[in-house]
Design an enzyme around this catalytic site. Structure first.
Site, PDB file in Angstrom:
ATOM      1  N   ASP A 155      86.036  88.293  -6.597  1.00 40.58           N
ATOM      2  CA  ASP A 155      85.502  87.395  -6.009  1.00 40.58           C
ATOM      3  C   ASP A 155      83.795  87.448  -6.284  1.00 40.58           C
ATOM      4  OD1 ASP A 155      87.636  85.825  -5.737  1.00 40.58           O
ATOM      5  OD2 ASP A 155      87.638  86.505  -3.589  1.00 40.58           O
ATOM      6  N   ASP A 159      85.130  94.507  -8.335  1.00 39.05           N
ATOM      7  CA  ASP A 159      85.557  93.455  -7.244  1.00 39.05           C
ATOM      8  C   ASP A 159      86.106  92.227  -8.102  1.00 39.05           C
ATOM      9  OD1 ASP A 159      85.724  92.321  -4.500  1.00 39.05           O
ATOM     10  OD2 ASP A 159      83.678  91.496  -5.023  1.00 39.05           O
TER      11      ASP A 159
END
Length: 176
Positions: A10, A8
């Site tokens: 953020d 991922d």
């Protein structure tokens, strides 16, 4: 078949919702979390590919244009490459959070599409994220799930940051 780590963005690679930045809407707002380049560099030595799979609803909501998002990802990859850390490709969902699309995590389309494109064996691969939607997306695709935070009952492992997770991922992959 190849093996990969899906990250991922953020909260895994860069800061989000911190004193310095709320959301990353332009390249100069991207601040790497400590140890990220080192972790990716270590993962590069064991895995065929490192990918980023990220929900970016800010595009669909009008907070940024898709061209801005691409500039952020180009900047991120270039800065990491300066440290010897390489990301093969970034896949993103630009749709609004409640758009009902197939690509937004916890759906696994982004992971599955990358796996198909690069001939990745998802059962020998890992999804690393900081939300349950990341872990669910990985599980739906068939990867192991590594959660960055304090606890996630669906994850195969939980670590405070990517660098400590990378060490476990490498050890686990070598055991397999």
């Amino acid at each position: 078949m190849k093996k990969a780590v899906f990250l991922d963005r953020d909260g895994v690679i860069n800061e989000v919702l911190t004193d310095r930045v709320k959301f990353v809407n332009e390249p100069q707002q991207l601040f790497f979390l400590p140890g990220v380049a080192k972790a990716i560099k270590q993962l590069n030595t064991v895995f065929d590919y490192i990918f980023v799979v990220t929900n970016q609803g800010g595009v669909g909501l009008g907070f940024m244009k898709e061209s801005q998002l691409k500039a952020i990802h180009k900047h991120m990859m270039a800065e990491l490459a300066k440290e010897g850390a390489f990301i093969q490709e970034v896949a993103y969902c630009p749709h609004k959070p409640k758009a009902g699309c197939a690509c937004r995590k916890p759906n696994s389309k982004m992971i599955e599409d990358l796996a198909r494109k690069y001939h990745v064996d998802v059962s020998s691969s890992y999804m690393v994220g900081d939300t349950d939607t990341d872990i669910i997306a990985g599980k739906n695709a068939g990867t192991k799930g590594v959660f960055l935070g304090t606890a996630d009952p669906l994850a195969d492992a939980v670590f405070p940051d990517l660098l400590s997770a990378a060490e476990w991922i490498i050890e686990d992959a070598n055991r397999s």
